[in-house]
Scaffold this motif. Structure first.
Motif, short mmCIF file in Angstrom:
data_model
loop_
_atom_site.label_atom_id
_atom_site.label_comp_id
_atom_site.label_asym_id
_atom_site.label_seq_id
_atom_site.Cartn_x
_atom_site.Cartn_y
_atom_site.Cartn_z
N SER A 190 3.14 5.29 -51.05
CA SER A 190 4.45 6.35 -50.66
C SER A 190 4.96 6.15 -49.48
CB SER A 190 3.06 7.43 -49.88
OG SER A 190 2.81 7.97 -50.70
N PHE A 191 4.66 4.26 -48.85
CA PHE A 191 5.60 4.09 -48.15
C PHE A 191 6.53 2.77 -48.93
CE2 PHE A 191 6.59 0.70 -45.26
CZ PHE A 191 6.95 0.76 -43.30
N THR A 192 6.17 2.47 -49.75
CA THR A 192 7.34 2.05 -50.05
C THR A 192 7.74 2.47 -51.42
OG1 THR A 192 5.34 -0.02 -50.27
CG2 THR A 192 7.23 -0.34 -52.10
N ALA A 193 7.50 3.91 -51.81
CA ALA A 193 8.96 4.11 -52.62
C ALA A 193 10.10 4.99 -51.41
CB ALA A 193 7.66 5.66 -53.07
N SER A 194 9.67 5.39 -50.68
CA SER A 194 10.36 5.80 -49.63
C SER A 194 11.26 4.99 -48.87
CB SER A 194 10.09 6.77 -47.94
OG SER A 194 8.94 7.47 -48.12
#
Length: 485
Positions: free
Chosen positions: A305-309
């Motif tokens: 989720s962090f990488t997606a943002s």
């Protein structure tokens, strides 16, 4: 007469041998009368008499008569008596409780205070009253429940009439043990000496229902006196079923309640509704961001989720990802720098906006090296908090966590009460230990399994997750198409 072999003392002629004997007698005389007064001034116990009365309810009443000489060296305000709060009975260590009935000095009530310090400490006397040198008679009377050991052929009292912690010489030591009416003393024994010693230096007189023990010598500091008296079966009240099997009964009752509770509540509230079918969708459902899609799909925040943002911010032109290769003498490593291109605005999803603000709070360039960085850690945690605030209520709706409260409280209470009963009952049988060691792990496993089964997703959650799965199906198909598969 030749006086060369004699010594004259005031005109009396004495042989040398007689004079030497006289000198020795004088030295012995001086030593005896010089040391005995010194010993007579030492603090010591002149007489220590313990009287024990056995009762049919398995309790005992102990009365200690202690006559002590005090000179203010160690004993200043009064005696100190330590009563052990742990002992071995029926093959296991049990706690001992005391009910102090009387404390007297010279026949008059004496103030005292109690303190827990490696046992129950009794401090006799007043803090502001110092004893004058002299002899004092103390009386300490107390009652102790459940002190009878039960065996196949007899029931027994085993008691330290004088413990191994007395720091004074005891000139006379004795003990009288009275058994209930109708009891027949079938055997007795006593032991004198330091801890572990079993000297038989005592005499005993059987007076029918009373045994009168007398130690044959004085006791040195830290020497004790233990008595053992056995009577025929049937004199003392047998422990009731709760004292023998209380822990086992409690665990059986708890199991009878918990198992039907688990089955009934799962059957009525925990069965999942049907899962909708998934089909490819070319747009993210409900306009969710990539980070939210991953969070809702997995039900938790993770690095994806962090990488997606981060990637979404790069695609939209808020930051740039720059690859940095660092070459060493023998190796090289690849890191990434995030460079802020513009400030956040209202067009970003909440979690992306918060991440952008936290990442570049102190600098416009942030390096991601794989090593711990407190700034990145705070940004990561804040990112997860934002996603949780947006979606956790929706995801946890229908989890039925309220049904877990009752079994958790019951399990904790049962284990706590079971341990209390086991520790405080001298007559608890071995089945109690087996039951608690079986119940504790099974109860924990049961709670974990029940917590998983009782969770019931709402139809809305299943529908959204099905549409997210359809969106993922579309992305996989598009990737295969672009790659030429």
């Amino acid at each position: 007469m030749n006086n060369s072999n004699f010594y004259s003392v005031k005109g009396v002629f004495l042989k040398p041998q007689f004079l030497k004997r006289l000198q020795i007698i004088c030295l012995v005389f001086l030593w005896f009368f010089g040391t005995v007064p010194g010993y007579s001034q030492q603090e010591r116990i002149l007489n220590y008499d313990t009287q024990i009365e056995l009762h049919k309810d398995r309790s005992i009443t102990v009365t200690e008569f202690i006559e002590v000489y005090v000179n203010g060296d160690i004993i200043k305000r009064g005696l100190t008596r330590r009563l052990p709060t742990q002992r071995n009975l029926n093959g296991k260590s049990v706690s001992v409780k005391y009910d102090i009935l009387e404390v007297e000095k010279n026949g008059q009530p004496e103030p005292y205070r109690k303190e827990s310090n490696n046992g129950l400490m009794l401090y006799l006397g007043s803090a502001d009253v110092f004893l004058n040198p002299g002899v004092y008679q103390y009386k300490i009377k107390y009652q102790v429940p459940d002190q009878i050991g039960f065996f196949d052929d007899y029931d027994e009292l085993y008691w330290n009439a004088i413990g191994n912690d007395v720091e004074f010489n005891i000139e006379k030591a004795s003990c009288r043990v009275s058994v209930p009416s109708g009891a027949e003393i079938v055997q007795q024994a006593a032991y004198v000496g330091a801890y572990g010693q079993q000297s038989q230096e005592y005499t005993v007189t059987n007076e029918g229902s009373v045994l009168d023990y007398r130690v044959s010598r004085s006791l040195q500091p830290l020497e004790g006196f233990t008595v053992s008296v056995a009577v025929n079966k049937g004199v003392f009240d047998q422990p009731n079923i709760l004292q023998r099997l209380g822990t086992l009964i409690l665990i059986i009752l708890a199991s009878i309640f918990l198992i039907p509770y688990y089955i009934y509540t799962w059957w009525k509230h925990g069965q999942d509704p049907p899962t909708p079918a998934s089909y490819p969708m070319w747009n993210a459902p409900d306009g969710l961001s990539a980070a939210s899609v991953n969070y809702v799909s997995k039900g938790a925040h993770d690095s994806k989720s962090f990488t997606a943002s981060v990637i979404n911010l790069a695609i939209k032109g808020y930051l740039k990802i720059e690859e940095v290769i660092e070459k060493g003498f023998f190796s090289k490593s690849t890191n990434f720098d995030l460079i802020q291109l513009k400030a956040s605005d209202g067009q970003l999803p909440k979690e992306d906006k918060q991440l952008l603000d936290n990442l570049f709070r102190y600098d416009e360039r942030v390096s991601i090296t794989g090593k711990y960085d407190s700034n990145i850690e705070k940004a990561y945690s804040s990112h997860g908090g934002s996603l949780s605030a947006q979606h956790s209520a929706f995801l946890t709706k229908g989890h039925n966590a309220r049904f877990l409260v009752t079994p958790i409280l019951i399990t904790i209470a049962v284990i706590g009460i079971a341990i209390f009963l086991l520790v405080n009952s001298p007559y608890a049988e071995g089945a109690n230990i087996k039951s608690i060691f079986s119940f504790a792990p099974l109860a924990i496993i049961g709670l974990i399994l029940y917590g998983y089964l009782i969770r019931k997703p709402t139809p809305e959650k299943l529908d959204l997750q099905a549409r997210i799965k359809g969106f993922q199906m579309y992305l996989e198909l598009a990737e295969k198409r672009d790659c030429g598969f």
